[in-house]
Design an enzyme around this catalytic site. Structure first.
Site, PDB file in Angstrom:
ATOM      1  N   LYS A   1       0.832  -1.221   0.000  1.00 32.88           N
ATOM      2  CA  LYS A   1       0.000   0.000   0.000  1.00 32.88           C
ATOM      3  C   LYS A   1       0.856   1.256   0.000  1.00 32.88           C
ATOM      4  CE  LYS A   1      -4.160  -2.009   2.039  1.00 32.88           C
ATOM      5  NZ  LYS A   1      -3.668  -3.272   2.601  1.00 32.88           N
TER       6      LYS A   1
HETATM    7  P1  BMP Z   1      -8.253 -11.099   6.987  1.00 33.21           P
HETATM    8  O1  BMP Z   1      -9.060 -11.924   5.977  1.00 33.21           O
HETATM    9  O2  BMP Z   1      -7.489 -11.960   7.947  1.00 33.21           O
HETATM   10  O3  BMP Z   1      -9.054 -10.045   7.659  1.00 33.21           O
HETATM   11  O4  BMP Z   1      -7.104 -10.342   6.150  1.00 33.21           O
HETATM   12  C1  BMP Z   1      -7.415  -9.343   5.241  1.00 33.21           C
HETATM   13  C2  BMP Z   1      -6.190  -8.925   4.467  1.00 33.21           C
HETATM   14  O5  BMP Z   1      -6.607  -8.019   3.442  1.00 33.21           O
HETATM   15  C3  BMP Z   1      -5.131  -8.203   5.293  1.00 33.21           C
HETATM   16  O6  BMP Z   1      -3.870  -8.604   4.809  1.00 33.21           O
HETATM   17  C4  BMP Z   1      -5.356  -6.725   4.994  1.00 33.21           C
HETATM   18  O7  BMP Z   1      -4.154  -5.989   4.962  1.00 33.21           O
HETATM   19  C5  BMP Z   1      -5.962  -6.764   3.586  1.00 33.21           C
HETATM   20  N1  BMP Z   1      -6.931  -5.675   3.320  1.00 33.21           N
HETATM   21  C6  BMP Z   1      -8.112  -5.572   4.034  1.00 33.21           C
HETATM   22  O8  BMP Z   1      -8.407  -6.361   4.934  1.00 33.21           O
HETATM   23  N2  BMP Z   1      -8.980  -4.553   3.717  1.00 33.21           N
HETATM   24  C7  BMP Z   1      -8.726  -3.648   2.748  1.00 33.21           C
HETATM   25  O9  BMP Z   1      -9.546  -2.777   2.506  1.00 33.21           O
HETATM   26  C8  BMP Z   1      -7.533  -3.763   2.019  1.00 33.21           C
HETATM   27  C9  BMP Z   1      -6.644  -4.795   2.311  1.00 33.21           C
HETATM   28  O10 BMP Z   1      -5.542  -4.943   1.621  1.00 33.21           O
END
Ligand code: BMP
Length: 265
Positions: free
Chosen positions: A91
Site C-alpha cells: 500500500k
Molecule cells: P483477513 O481476511 O485476515 O481479515 O485479512 C485481510 C487482508 O486483506 C489483510 O492482509 C489486509 O491488509 C488486507 N486488506 C483488508 O483487509 N482490507 C482492505 O480494505 C484492504 C486490504 O488490503
C-alpha cells in the site's frame, strides 16, 4: 459481467494482469490467500500448503521478522511450482520519487520478487509512474486501492471514482482495483480484488463479523455475487481456520494459545 477470465485476459494490457486472468481460468480458482504472519517459516509453509488452490499469494513482508533474500527465493520457487502470482500488499502512499525508492530498494527489495504490489491513489498518479520507473523492464504491476473494508475508513465515493479513472489512465501498470463494491464502469481488463472475506457458518449476507479492530468480513458469496469480486482475499479465514489449526497443533506447528484465540472469534 459475462466474459470468462480467459476472454478478459485478452483485454488486459499489463502482462502480469493477463497472466493472472489466465491462471484463474486454468486453475479454476479466484482465491487469494492473505498471509499476515510474522515468521518466514510460517509464510513458506502456508505458500506450500495453499499453493495448489490459489491464484494469488498476498504478503505483508514488513510484518515478517526474519524475511530475507533467501525467503524471497524460496517463495518464488514455490510460486513457480504451484503456479501462483505474488502480491506484496505494501500500500504505497507517498510521492513518486519516494515510492520508487521504497519499491526498488530498502531491506525488502520488493521489486525483485513481488509480481504485484498495492498502491493508494491518495498522492496522485505519480505514485504509479514512480513504481513503474523502479520496475524497469521487469514484468510488474499494481492494484490501486479504491475502497477499504475497515470500519470508519475515510474513502468517499468521489475518491473511489477518481481512483478508477486513474487506473483506466495507466492500464500498462495498473492490473486492477482493491474494492468492496461492484465497479460497473471499470473496463473488463482490470481485476476487482476484494479483501475482508471469510466463511461464516451458514451466512451469505453482507458484513457478518468483525475482529474487534475494525475489520469487516463478508461471505465469499456476497463478495462475488453482490460486490463484484473477481478475486476474493481470505486471510484469517484460512490461516486461522479452527480445524486447520487443530491439525497443526497436533503436529506441533502452532501452539495451543493460537487455537484458543480463534475460538474467541
Ligand atoms: P483477513 O481476511 O485476515 O481479515 O485479512 C485481510 C487482508 O486483506 C489483510 O492482509 C489486509 O491488509 C488486507 N486488506 C483488508 O483487509 N482490507 C482492505 O480494505 C484492504 C486490504 O488490503
Amino acid at each position: 459481467m459475462k466474459l470468462t477470465y480467459g476472454e478478459r485476459s485478452a483485454m488486459a494490457v499489463n502482462s502480469v494482469g493477463k497472466a493472472l486472468f489466465q491462471l484463474m481460468e486454468e486453475k479454476k480458482t479466484n482465491l487469494c490467500v492473505a498471509v499476515d504472519v510474522t515468521t518466514a517459516e510460517e509464510l513458506l509453509r502456508i505458500a506450500a500448503e495453499t499453493g495448489p488452490y490459489i491464484c494469488l499469494f498476498k504478503t505483508h513482508v514488513d510484518a515478517v521478522e526474519n524475511f530475507t533474500e533467501s525467503t524471497a527465493k524460496s517463495l518464488l520457487e514455490i510460486a513457480q511450482k504451484e503456479k501462483f502470482i505474488i502480491l506484496e500488499d505494501r500500500k504505497f502512499a507517498d510521492i513518486g520519487k519516494t515510492v520508487s525508492l521504497q519499491y526498488g530498494g530498502g531491506p525488502m527489495k520488493i521489486v525483485t520478487w513481488a509480481d504485484l504490489v498495492t498502491c493508494h491513489s491518495i498522492s496522485g498518479e505519480n505514485a504509479i509512474i514512480g513504481l513503474k520507473s523502479a520496475s524497469k523492464d521487469l514484468p510488474r504491476g499494481c492494484f490501486l486501492v479504491a475502497e477499504m473494508s475497515s470500519e470508519g475508513n475515510l474513502i468517499t465515493p468521489s475518491y473511489t471514482k477518481a481512483t478508477l479513472e486513474m487506473a483506466e489512465m495507466h492500464p500498462e501498470f495498473v492490473v486492477g482495483l482493491v474494492t468492496q463494491s461492484i465497479m460497473k464502469e471499470t473496463s473488463c481488463g482490470l481485476i476487482q480484488l476484494t479483501p475482508g472475506v471469510r466463511i461464516s457458518s451458514g451466512s451469505v449476507h453482507s458484513i457478518f463479523a468483525t475482529d474487534g479492530l475494525g475489520q469487516r468480513w463478508s461471505s465469499p458469496e456476497d463478495a462475488v455475487l453482490t460486490r463484484g469480486a473477481d478475486i476474493v482475499v481470505v486471510g484469517r479465514g484460512i490461516t486461522e481456520a479452527r480445524y486447520i489449526l487443530h491439525i497443526l497443533c497436533e503436529k506441533g506447528h502452532v501452539d495451543e494459545a493460537m487455537v484458543k484465540k480463534t475460538e474467541d472469534y
